[in-house]
Design a protein around this motif. Structure first.
Motif, mmCIF file in Angstrom:
data_model
loop_
_atom_site.group_PDB
_atom_site.id
_atom_site.type_symbol
_atom_site.label_atom_id
_atom_site.label_comp_id
_atom_site.label_asym_id
_atom_site.label_seq_id
_atom_site.Cartn_x
_atom_site.Cartn_y
_atom_site.Cartn_z
ATOM 1 N N LEU A 91 0.886 -1.169 0.000
ATOM 2 C CA LEU A 91 0.000 0.000 0.000
ATOM 3 C C LEU A 91 0.915 1.208 0.000
ATOM 4 O O LEU A 91 1.690 1.409 0.943
ATOM 5 C CB LEU A 91 -0.888 0.036 1.254
ATOM 6 N N VAL A 119 -2.762 4.742 -1.873
ATOM 7 C CA VAL A 119 -3.704 5.273 -0.884
ATOM 8 C C VAL A 119 -3.427 6.764 -0.724
ATOM 9 O O VAL A 119 -2.396 7.152 -0.166
ATOM 10 C CB VAL A 119 -3.548 4.579 0.487
ATOM 11 N N PHE A 148 -7.074 4.393 -3.721
ATOM 12 C CA PHE A 148 -8.021 4.711 -2.648
ATOM 13 C C PHE A 148 -7.841 6.154 -2.220
ATOM 14 O O PHE A 148 -6.734 6.700 -2.292
ATOM 15 C CB PHE A 148 -7.786 3.806 -1.435
ATOM 16 N N LYS A 160 -13.090 0.150 2.869
ATOM 17 C CA LYS A 160 -12.890 -0.220 1.452
ATOM 18 C C LYS A 160 -11.532 -0.883 1.261
ATOM 19 O O LYS A 160 -11.387 -1.828 0.496
ATOM 20 C CB LYS A 160 -12.952 1.039 0.575
ATOM 21 N N ILE A 161 -10.514 -0.369 1.964
ATOM 22 C CA ILE A 161 -9.170 -0.975 1.848
ATOM 23 C C ILE A 161 -9.188 -2.375 2.464
ATOM 24 O O ILE A 161 -8.637 -3.323 1.899
ATOM 25 C CB ILE A 161 -8.102 -0.100 2.546
ATOM 26 N N LYS A 162 -9.835 -2.500 3.615
ATOM 27 C CA LYS A 162 -9.892 -3.821 4.273
ATOM 28 C C LYS A 162 -10.550 -4.834 3.344
ATOM 29 O O LYS A 162 -10.080 -5.969 3.199
ATOM 30 C CB LYS A 162 -10.696 -3.727 5.581
#
Ligand SMILES: Nc1nc2c(ncn2[C@@H]2O[C@H](COP(=O)(O)OP(=O)(O)OP(=O)(O)O)[C@@H](O)[C@H]2O)c(=O)[nH]1
Ligand SMILES: [Mg+2]
Length: 298
Positions: A91, A119, A148, A160-162
């Motif tokens: 990320l 991100v 993201f 949303k990332i999870k």
């Protein structure tokens, strides 16, 4: 029902101060890594774990990527490189309100076969449309899997990332117990909490001249109490009065605040003792690198 477990390792990387540790804490759901408004708060890699459905994700929080001159800096940037090599996915965190990217994209492009997502963090500070051009440009430079836009501070966009990480993880056994959140031993975490306060209160070069070591740890199980002794090492005696504050007020406040947080985390009474000592050459002391899992010679 799909009972197959999944597991993935994910390195969280980026320039200093972009909010990597805040993001890791937000994803984990509790504080595993310290945070401060100053650059280079995180000095070594640590794990933050969370479970989403049938998936366990092992995040590695890493130091910020910068151009190091000293041994410690070189070891920190080497730790980022190692984390990127070892993780299946990256990320890449960018401060949306102040997007500096040159050093990290350089490093990213040097790592072969890494799957990476962008991100944009701190979107509470900037209008999203402003980022679209940069997002477009970056996606032309590198085949990112996803982009993201989140505010780790306000916990906005975290789910949303999870979800993305869980969905894209391959099948595999979990490497850690379900309720484990980090690999950082409590002794080290306790030292980090004190360092966090130093970073928040001290200025210019002083926080960078300090390290904290937990020297003694005694559990009195029958009383549900713990006695912790820490040394704060500074490099010069002239730094001592700055650290202690007028009449020792500052160090007392730091002590009280860390003691309070530790008591809450450990759910027991904590007696914390802080000693300030001079260790001029700690940046060259290999014992600390070993303690933090940093390579001494890089
Ligand atoms: N406004 C805003 N501030 C944020 C956000 N996320 C983090 N911050 C702030 O940014 C500063 C740096 O956060 P950290 O999480 O320590 O950043 P880092 O990337 O881990 O920094 P290093 O470990 O020093 O590389 C702190 O003051 C945070 O409170 C966010 O979403 N919005
Ligand atoms: Mg950090």
């Amino acid at each position: 029902m799909n009972l197959q477990k999944r597991f993935e390792t994910v390195a969280v990387v980026g320039e200093p101060n972009v909010g990597k540790s805040t993001l890791v804490n937000a994803l984990v759901g509790q504080k595993v890594s310290i945070i401060s408004p100053k650059a280079q708060t995180t000095r070594y890699n640590l794990l933050g774990l969370f479970v989403e459905g049938d998936t366990q994700i092992a995040l590695t929080d890493t130091p910020g990527i910068f151009a190091p001159r000293e041994r410690l800096g070189r070891a920190m940037v080497n730790a980022v490189r190692t984390a990127m090599h070892n993780a299946a996915r990256v990320l890449w965190v960018i401060d949306a309100s102040h997007p500096r990217i040159s050093r990290s994209i350089d490093l990213l492009q040097k790592i072969p076969n890494v799957q990476a997502a962008i991100v944009f963090n701190k979107i509470d500070r900037v209008a999203k449309p402003k980022l679209l051009e940069l997002a477009y440009y970056l996606n032309e430079q590198y085949p990112f899997e996803a982009t993201f836009m989140v505010s780790a501070l306000k916990q906005d966009g975290i789910q949303k990332i999870k979800h993305f990480l869980a969905e894209s993880a391959p099948s595999g056994e979990w490497l850690y117990p379900e309720d484990q959140v980090t690999n950082l031993p409590l002794r080290l975490f306790a030292a980090e909490l004190t360092r966090e306060r130093l970073y928040k209160r001290l200025h210019q070069e002083i926080p960078y001249a300090c390290i904290v070591e937990t020297e003694q740890w005694e559990d009195f199980t029958f009383k549900n109490e713990t006695r912790i002794v820490q040394n704060i090492y500074i490099q010069k005696d002239s730094q001592r009065p700055i650290l202690l504050g007028k009449g020792g007020e500052q160090i007392h406040e730091i002590r009280a605040s860390v003691q309070k947080e530790l008591s809450a985390v450990m759910e027991r009474k904590v007696h914390l003792f802080l000693y300030v000592k001079v260790h001029e050459n700690w940046p060259e002391d290999k014992a600390f690198y070993d303690l933090w899992g940093l390579r001494y010679n890089v």
